[in-house]
Design a protein around this motif. Structure first.
Motif, PDB file in Angstrom:
ATOM      1  N   ASN A  77       0.860  -1.187   0.000  1.00 34.05           N
ATOM      2  CA  ASN A  77       0.000   0.000   0.000  1.00 34.05           C
ATOM      3  C   ASN A  77       0.895   1.236   0.000  1.00 34.05           C
ATOM      4  O   ASN A  77       2.088   1.158   0.332  1.00 34.05           O
ATOM      5  N   HIS A  78       0.338   2.371  -0.383  1.00 34.01           N
ATOM      6  CA  HIS A  78       1.165   3.553  -0.635  1.00 34.01           C
ATOM      7  C   HIS A  78       0.573   4.762   0.081  1.00 34.01           C
ATOM      8  O   HIS A  78      -0.554   5.173  -0.208  1.00 34.01           O
ATOM      9  N   VAL A  79       1.345   5.316   1.014  1.00 38.11           N
ATOM     10  CA  VAL A  79       0.883   6.445   1.813  1.00 38.11           C
ATOM     11  C   VAL A  79       1.695   7.713   1.532  1.00 38.11           C
ATOM     12  O   VAL A  79       1.144   8.812   1.504  1.00 38.11           O
ATOM     13  N   SER A  80       2.985   7.561   1.302  1.00 39.03           N
ATOM     14  CA  SER A  80       3.859   8.734   1.183  1.00 39.03           C
ATOM     15  C   SER A  80       5.124   8.388   0.410  1.00 39.03           C
ATOM     16  O   SER A  80       5.455   7.206   0.225  1.00 39.03           O
ATOM     17  N   TRP A  81       5.847   9.425  -0.018  1.00 35.27           N
ATOM     18  CA  TRP A  81       7.149   9.207  -0.635  1.00 35.27           C
ATOM     19  C   TRP A  81       8.109   8.540   0.351  1.00 35.27           C
ATOM     20  O   TRP A  81       9.065   7.873  -0.060  1.00 35.27           O
ATOM     21  N   THR A  82       7.838   8.698   1.648  1.00 36.40           N
ATOM     22  CA  THR A  82       8.707   8.091   2.653  1.00 36.40           C
ATOM     23  C   THR A  82       8.598   6.571   2.670  1.00 36.40           C
ATOM     24  O   THR A  82       9.457   5.895   3.258  1.00 36.40           O
ATOM     25  N   ASP A  83       7.544   6.008   2.039  1.00 34.82           N
ATOM     26  CA  ASP A  83       7.464   4.549   1.915  1.00 34.82           C
ATOM     27  C   ASP A  83       8.717   3.999   1.247  1.00 34.82           C
ATOM     28  O   ASP A  83       9.176   2.895   1.579  1.00 34.82           O
ATOM     29  N   ILE A  84       9.253   4.743   0.301  1.00 42.40           N
ATOM     30  CA  ILE A  84      10.376   4.239  -0.503  1.00 42.40           C
ATOM     31  C   ILE A  84      11.644   4.055   0.333  1.00 42.40           C
ATOM     32  O   ILE A  84      12.228   2.965   0.331  1.00 42.40           O
ATOM     33  N   PRO A  85      12.120   5.080   1.071  1.00 46.98           N
ATOM     34  CA  PRO A  85      13.299   4.812   1.899  1.00 46.98           C
ATOM     35  C   PRO A  85      13.038   3.798   3.014  1.00 46.98           C
ATOM     36  O   PRO A  85      13.919   2.994   3.346  1.00 46.98           O
ATOM     37  N   LEU A  86      11.826   3.805   3.574  1.00 48.12           N
ATOM     38  CA  LEU A  86      11.518   2.875   4.656  1.00 48.12           C
ATOM     39  C   LEU A  86      11.563   1.422   4.188  1.00 48.12           C
ATOM     40  O   LEU A  86      12.069   0.546   4.900  1.00 48.12           O
ATOM     41  N   LEU A  87      11.041   1.154   2.995  1.00 45.53           N
ATOM     42  CA  LEU A  87      11.066  -0.207   2.463  1.00 45.53           C
ATOM     43  C   LEU A  87      12.408  -0.520   1.804  1.00 45.53           C
ATOM     44  O   LEU A  87      12.900  -1.647   1.866  1.00 45.53           O
ATOM     45  N   GLY A  88      13.000   0.484   1.168  1.00 47.12           N
ATOM     46  CA  GLY A  88      14.253   0.266   0.451  1.00 47.12           C
ATOM     47  C   GLY A  88      15.434  -0.018   1.350  1.00 47.12           C
ATOM     48  O   GLY A  88      16.447  -0.560   0.897  1.00 47.12           O
TER      49      GLY A  88
END
Length: 262
Positions: A77-88
Motif C-alpha cells: 500500500n502507498h501512503v507517502s514518498w517516505t514509503d520508498i526509503p523505509l522499504l528500500g
C-alpha cells in the motif's frame, strides 16, 4: 525549541542527501570508466543510503515478518514518498515510480541512479512496461511496486491494478505483500500522508516539524503466482494487505481517496 529541532533535522537530512549524491556520482563515473553496468553495487549502496535517510526522518520503525530469500515482486500500500526509503532500507530493491519523480531536484536523479523505473500515468503500453519489470525480475532482483497507482491517507485501500502484477506471473516469481502503517499517539498519522496538492518541500518541512511518528511494516506471507491470472493475484495481495492493516472484517470496497503516486 521547535524551530531548533527543525533546523537540526534539516541539516542532518541535507548531509545525508549530499552523501547520497556523491555516492551516485561516483558510481556513475565508475560505470563510464569501466563500461559495465554496476546495478548490484548501486542497489547495495542505495540500501545503505536509504537506511541513513530513514534515520534522518522523524520515525520510529517496527518491522514484522521475514525477508524473502528469493527474488520477488514486492507490492505495498502507498501512503507517502517516505514509503520508498523505509522499504528500500530492508533489502536491495528496484522501484517503479511515476514519471514526475524523475524531474524532482536531486531526488529524481538519485532515484534514477538507484535503478528506478518510471511510468507515465495513463500510459497504454502495458506490454513494454511488463517487459521492463520482467527484465528486473529475471535478473534476480527484487522489485517494489505500488499497485494502487497513487497515495492515500492510510485509512483505506484503493483497487490494486492487476496489469502491474503480470510480470510476476510471466517470470514465475512469487509476490511479497507488504503493509505499511503510520501512527501518531496510537492513531493514524495525518502528517505522513503525501496526498492531494502536497508538494515535496512543504510536506518535508511539515513532517520534520512534528514529533516522532510510529511506522509499522509487515512483511506478509508470499503469494505464489503460478496458476493465478493477474487480477486474481492482485485481489489476493490486496486482501492480504487489507487484513493486515484493518482486520479481516474490513469491507472490501476500495476507499474513495484522492492521492498522488510517488
Amino acid at each position: 525549541m521547535k524551530k531548533l529541532r527543525l533546523y537540526v533535522r534539516l541539516l542532518r537530512l541535507l548531509a545525508v542527501i549530499s552523501l547520497g549524491t556523491l555516492l551516485a556520482a561516483g558510481i556513475t563515473l565508475l560505470e563510464r570508466l569501466t563500461r559495465h553496468d554496476l546495478m548490484p553495487t548501486r542497489q547495495r549502496l542505495t540500501r545503505w543510503f536509504l537506511a541513513r535517510l530513514t534515520a534522518a526522518l522523524p520515525f520510529r520503525l517496527t518491522v514484522e515478518g521475514e525477508l524473502p530469500r528469493q527474488p520477488m515482486l514486492w507490492v505495498s500500500n502507498h501512503v507517502s514518498w517516505t514509503d520508498i526509503p523505509l522499504l528500500g532500507m530492508l533489502t536491495p530493491l528496484s522501484f517503479l515510480s511515476k514519471a514526475e519523480v524523475r524531474s524532482w531536484p536531486v531526488a529524481g536523479w538519485l532515484a534514477l541512479k538507484a535503478g528506478t523505473l518510471f511510468i507515465r500515468r495513463g500510459s497504454a503500453d502495458s506490454a513494454l512496461l511488463n517487459q521492463q519489470l520482467g527484465t528486473h525480475l529475471q535478473q534476480g532482483r527484487n522489485l517494489l511496486i505500488f499497485p494502487e497507482g497513487t497515495t492515500t491517507d492510510g485509512l483505506g485501500l484503493r483497487t490494486f491494478h492487476g496489469r502491474l502484477l503480470s510480470s510476476a506471473i510471466d517470470c514465475g516469481v512469487a509476490v511479497q505483500p507488504v503493509a505499511i502503517r503510520y501512527l501518531r499517539n496510537g492513531q493514524p498519522c495525518s502528517v505522513a500522508p503525501f496526498i492531494g496538492d502536497d508538494d515535496m518541500l512543504s510536506h518535508l518541512l511539515r513532517l520534520l516539524s512534528f514529533d516522532l511518528a510510529e511506522v509499522h511494516i509487515q512483511l506478509l506471507r508470499p503469494i505464489a503466482s503460478a496458476e493465478l491470472n493477474r487480477n486474481a493475484l492482485a485481489r489476493a495481495a490486496q486482501q492480504a494487505i487489507r487484513d493486515a492493516l484493518f482486520g479481516a472484517a474490513e469491507a472490501e470496497q476500495p476507499a474513495d481517496i484522492h492521492g498522488q503516486a510517488a
